[in-house]
Design an enzyme around this catalytic site. Structure first.
Site, short mmCIF file in Angstrom:
data_model
loop_
_atom_site.label_atom_id
_atom_site.label_comp_id
_atom_site.label_asym_id
_atom_site.label_seq_id
_atom_site.Cartn_x
_atom_site.Cartn_y
_atom_site.Cartn_z
N ASN A 23 0.89 -1.08 -0.07
CA ASN A 23 0.02 -0.12 0.03
C ASN A 23 0.87 1.25 0.00
O ASN A 23 0.24 2.49 -0.25
CB ASN A 23 -0.91 -0.04 0.97
CG ASN A 23 -2.02 -1.15 0.87
OD1 ASN A 23 -2.41 -1.49 -0.20
ND2 ASN A 23 -2.91 -1.41 1.71
N ARG A 92 -8.77 -1.25 -6.86
CA ARG A 92 -9.16 0.12 -6.51
C ARG A 92 -8.20 1.12 -6.40
O ARG A 92 -8.49 2.45 -6.55
CB ARG A 92 -9.99 0.23 -5.14
CG ARG A 92 -11.55 -0.22 -5.11
CD ARG A 92 -11.99 0.08 -3.77
NE ARG A 92 -11.75 1.57 -3.37
CZ ARG A 92 -12.74 2.39 -3.59
NH1 ARG A 92 -13.64 2.18 -3.97
NH2 ARG A 92 -12.31 3.58 -3.22
N CYS A 116 -17.35 -2.97 -3.76
CA CYS A 116 -16.07 -3.52 -3.08
C CYS A 116 -16.57 -4.47 -2.23
O CYS A 116 -17.43 -4.12 -1.49
CB CYS A 116 -15.16 -2.48 -2.50
SG CYS A 116 -13.84 -3.21 -1.76
N ARG A 121 -17.14 2.18 -1.15
CA ARG A 121 -15.96 2.88 -0.91
C ARG A 121 -16.09 4.18 -1.56
O ARG A 121 -15.58 4.05 -2.80
CB ARG A 121 -14.57 1.79 -1.23
CG ARG A 121 -14.77 0.77 -0.20
CD ARG A 121 -13.25 -0.28 -0.49
NE ARG A 121 -12.10 0.36 -0.24
CZ ARG A 121 -11.09 0.00 -0.53
NH1 ARG A 121 -10.94 -1.33 -1.13
NH2 ARG A 121 -9.71 0.52 -0.24
N PRO A 122 -16.59 4.89 -1.20
CA PRO A 122 -16.87 6.18 -2.35
C PRO A 122 -15.52 6.92 -2.46
O PRO A 122 -14.62 6.66 -1.89
CB PRO A 122 -17.77 7.20 -1.39
CG PRO A 122 -17.51 6.77 0.08
CD PRO A 122 -17.19 5.21 -0.02
N ILE A 123 -15.59 7.99 -3.52
CA ILE A 123 -14.34 8.57 -3.80
C ILE A 123 -14.72 10.07 -3.84
O ILE A 123 -13.65 10.83 -4.21
CB ILE A 123 -13.40 8.22 -5.05
CG1 ILE A 123 -14.34 8.36 -6.17
CG2 ILE A 123 -12.93 6.77 -5.11
CD1 ILE A 123 -13.60 8.58 -7.52
N ASP A 124 -15.72 10.42 -2.94
CA ASP A 124 -16.20 11.77 -2.94
C ASP A 124 -14.88 12.69 -2.31
O ASP A 124 -14.70 13.92 -2.85
CB ASP A 124 -17.32 12.15 -1.92
CG ASP A 124 -17.19 11.25 -0.60
OD1 ASP A 124 -16.80 10.17 -0.59
OD2 ASP A 124 -17.52 12.23 0.33
N ILE A 330 -13.98 1.60 10.44
CA ILE A 330 -13.53 1.88 9.28
C ILE A 330 -14.63 1.49 7.98
O ILE A 330 -15.13 2.36 7.16
CB ILE A 330 -12.18 1.68 8.78
CG1 ILE A 330 -11.25 2.06 9.73
CG2 ILE A 330 -11.80 2.48 7.43
CD1 ILE A 330 -10.93 3.64 10.08
C1 EPZ Z 1 -6.34 2.25 1.78
O1 EPZ Z 1 -7.68 2.15 1.13
C2 EPZ Z 1 -5.90 0.91 1.80
N1 EPZ Z 1 -5.66 0.67 0.48
C3 EPZ Z 1 -6.85 -0.16 2.26
O2 EPZ Z 1 -6.16 -1.53 2.33
C4 EPZ Z 1 -7.16 0.18 3.89
O3 EPZ Z 1 -7.94 -0.85 4.17
C5 EPZ Z 1 -7.63 1.41 3.98
O4 EPZ Z 1 -6.79 2.53 3.41
C6 EPZ Z 1 -8.16 1.78 5.27
O5 EPZ Z 1 -6.62 1.93 5.80
C7 EPZ Z 1 -4.46 1.10 -0.25
O6 EPZ Z 1 -3.60 1.85 0.45
C8 EPZ Z 1 -4.03 0.67 -1.52
P1 EPZ Z 1 -9.66 5.14 2.94
P2 EPZ Z 1 -8.57 3.49 0.85
O7 EPZ Z 1 -10.00 6.16 1.92
O8 EPZ Z 1 -7.38 4.89 0.61
C9 EPZ Z 1 -14.08 6.50 3.71
C10 EPZ Z 1 -5.85 -3.93 1.97
O9 EPZ Z 1 -6.57 -4.93 2.25
N2 EPZ Z 1 -14.02 7.23 2.36
O10 EPZ Z 1 -8.60 5.64 3.93
O11 EPZ Z 1 -9.32 3.62 -0.14
C11 EPZ Z 1 -14.03 4.99 3.23
O12 EPZ Z 1 -15.30 4.36 2.94
C12 EPZ Z 1 -6.82 -2.55 1.67
O13 EPZ Z 1 -4.86 -3.78 1.28
C13 EPZ Z 1 -14.82 8.12 1.91
O14 EPZ Z 1 -16.05 8.19 2.87
O15 EPZ Z 1 -9.41 3.78 2.38
C14 EPZ Z 1 -13.59 4.45 4.65
O16 EPZ Z 1 -14.69 4.19 5.36
C15 EPZ Z 1 -8.21 -2.76 1.62
N3 EPZ Z 1 -14.91 8.94 0.96
C16 EPZ Z 1 -12.68 5.39 5.06
O17 EPZ Z 1 -12.99 6.57 4.33
C17 EPZ Z 1 -13.66 8.91 0.24
O18 EPZ Z 1 -13.60 9.74 -0.58
C18 EPZ Z 1 -11.31 5.17 4.99
O19 EPZ Z 1 -10.95 4.62 3.69
C19 EPZ Z 1 -12.67 8.04 0.73
C20 EPZ Z 1 -12.96 7.23 1.64
#
Ligand code: EPZ
Length: 421
Positions: A23, A92, A116, A121-124, A330
């Site tokens: 990651n 993703r 997913c 897992r939104p990207i807002d 999370i």
């Molecule tokens: C990273 O994903 C990791 N992936 C994930 O690893 C890990 O589970 C996650 O961080 C949490 O630690 C990589 O680094 C490639 P987030 P990421 O955005 O960045 C919400 C693995 O097994 N959110 O930190 O996509 C989201 O839904 C994995 O290796 C929004 O609401 O995770 C979650 O509840 C899978 N809006 C929280 O934030 C957004 O635009 C944290 O997600 C983005 C996220």
């Protein structure tokens, strides 16, 4: 499709080495797009997700190759700024090319990642951050179309969502801001070590960044970045997975090539559970002989307990006498391992975002499968103590994130091998 076959009951003993962090490597490979010069990224694990990122970089017109732990990325003068659904839907993390493409080419068309297995897992937050830098963003036909009519401009950006900070949104905004005009401040930035590693890579390229590792990151845009040679940090989730495996099976294991301070949340819970942990400079020794004690765990963003170790920790709790409660803060739906662990004799009850785990005397081996990387790792760990044989199917999930899993576990004395189905 291959499966992993485990015969339970063996204690683990010996030394293993941890690979580079998946990651951290994925966003850093995307960050290499921020220059036309060649970068060489070292200590990159040999994993399916890394190969997917190489395919994605190639589809952008970049020369990219993997060779013995090293990734070479040579972007050249022009990039094709389109990340297709075909690639983004398989991984993703592909979404982290959005920031670099926008910064370098002034435009990017990146497929929305979609659903997913670990929940929505939104990207807002990614889009909010890039818009604050001046990008015009439209979502159409399943794609994010981002365009910078004028050069991106620094701004103050608050990046917190309902579930706290976002790792890849912080990465995307940081990567776009390094080439923007003026100063960007990201508040509620992710503090994960992978973000610190990305910042170090960008700084080596010539970026000006301060505050990485804290919730407030300041970036002063520069005109140009250069290609560099850089080594990735150790994978704290892989290390944590072997720490849990060692505690589960019992024995005496020395886990080498780690950054012990990255494991503090897990170590704290281990000590509470009665597991002996010794931290050295770059290694951690795990010893367990006695009974485990139940502990309650809530996942949080770093430095809290990582969601990526929740499933593995749950496997350990299944054979811990008493009741343990694991709360997922999370990804409240990240529990697909529960029914599979229950098929192996565990007693886990779900109550909203919490799993109530009643420790049982023993698990029994069974054919199991999970549709997520970490859930699959939890099933392998459960297999280490289950009576008889456990077959973990759909091994391609494990191959996304664990380098030589069966070889590393076997070297510690576990009975684990891969079979073709
Ligand atoms: C990273 O994903 C990791 N992936 C994930 O690893 C890990 O589970 C996650 O961080 C949490 O630690 C990589 O680094 C490639 P987030 P990421 O955005 O960045 C919400 C693995 O097994 N959110 O930190 O996509 C989201 O839904 C994995 O290796 C929004 O609401 O995770 C979650 O509840 C899978 N809006 C929280 O934030 C957004 O635009 C944290 O997600 C983005 C996220």
């Amino acid at each position: 499709m291959d499966k992993i076959v485990i015969t339970g009951g063996r204690k683990l003993k010996g030394d293993i080495e941890i690979s580079g962090a998946k990651n951290a490597a994925l966003p850093i490979m995307a960050a290499a797009l921020l220059t036309d010069e060649e970068s060489v990224i070292e200590n990159v694990p040999d994993l399916r997700d890394i190969q997917t990122m190489i395919r994605l970089l190639r589809s952008l017109g970049v020369k990219a190759l993997y060779d013995h732990g090293r990734v070479l990325v040579r972007p050249g003068k022009s990039l094709k700024p389109i990340a297709s659904y075909k690639l983004v839907s398989t991984m993703r993390a592909s979404v982290c090319v959005l920031g670099p493409l926008l910064a370098r080419m002034g435009e990017a068309q990146v497929s929305l990642p979609g659903g997913c297995v670990i929940g929505p897992r939104p990207i807002d937050l990614h889009l909010k951050g890039l818009e604050a830098l001046g990008a015009q963003i439209e979502v159409q036909h399943g794609y994010v179309n981002a365009r910078a009519i004028k050069k991106l401009k620094g701004n103050d950006i608050y990046l917190g969502g309902a579930f706290g900070s976002s790792v890849l949104a912080t990465a995307n905004v940081m990567m776009a801001a390094v080439l923007a005009r003026g100063v960007t401040t990201i508040e509620n930035a992710a503090c994960e070590p992978e973000i610190v590693d990305l910042a170090r890579f960008l700084k080596k390229m010539g970026a000006k960044i301060a505050g990485e590792g804290s919730p407030s990151i300041e970036i002063e845009g520069v005109k140009k970045l250069k290609g560099v040679r850089y080594g990735i940090i150790p994978d704290r989730i892989e290390a944590g997975t072997y720490m849990v495996a060692s505690a589960m099976a019992g024995g005496d294991v020395n886990i080498r090539q780690v950054e012990p301070s990255h494991q503090n949340a897990l170590i704290d819970k281990f000590r509470e559970a009665g597991i002996r942990v010794d931290k050295m400079k770059t290694s951690i020794r795990i010893r367990r002989s006695g009974r485990l004690k139940p502990v309650d765990v809530a996942t949080l963003s770093y430095p809290g307990f990582p969601t990526d170790l929740q499933a593995q920790m749950m496997a350990l709790m299944t054979v811990t006498p008493g009741i343990s409660v694991i709360t997922e803060k999370i990804y409240p739906d990240r529990f697909m391992h529960v029914s599979e662990l229950n098929r192996m004799g565990a007693r886990i009850f779900l109550e909203g975002p919490s799993a109530i785990v009643h420790g049982v005397k023993r698990l029994s081996g069974a054919p199991v499968m999970a549709s997520d990387l970490r859930a699959s790792a939890a099933l392998v760990i459960a297999g280490l103590v289950a009576e008889g044989t456990t077959e973990v199917q759909r091994v391609y999930h494990l191959d996304r994130g664990y380098e030589k899993l069966e070889i590393k576990l076997s070297s510690l004395g576990a009975s684990v091998h891969r079979e073709k189905e």
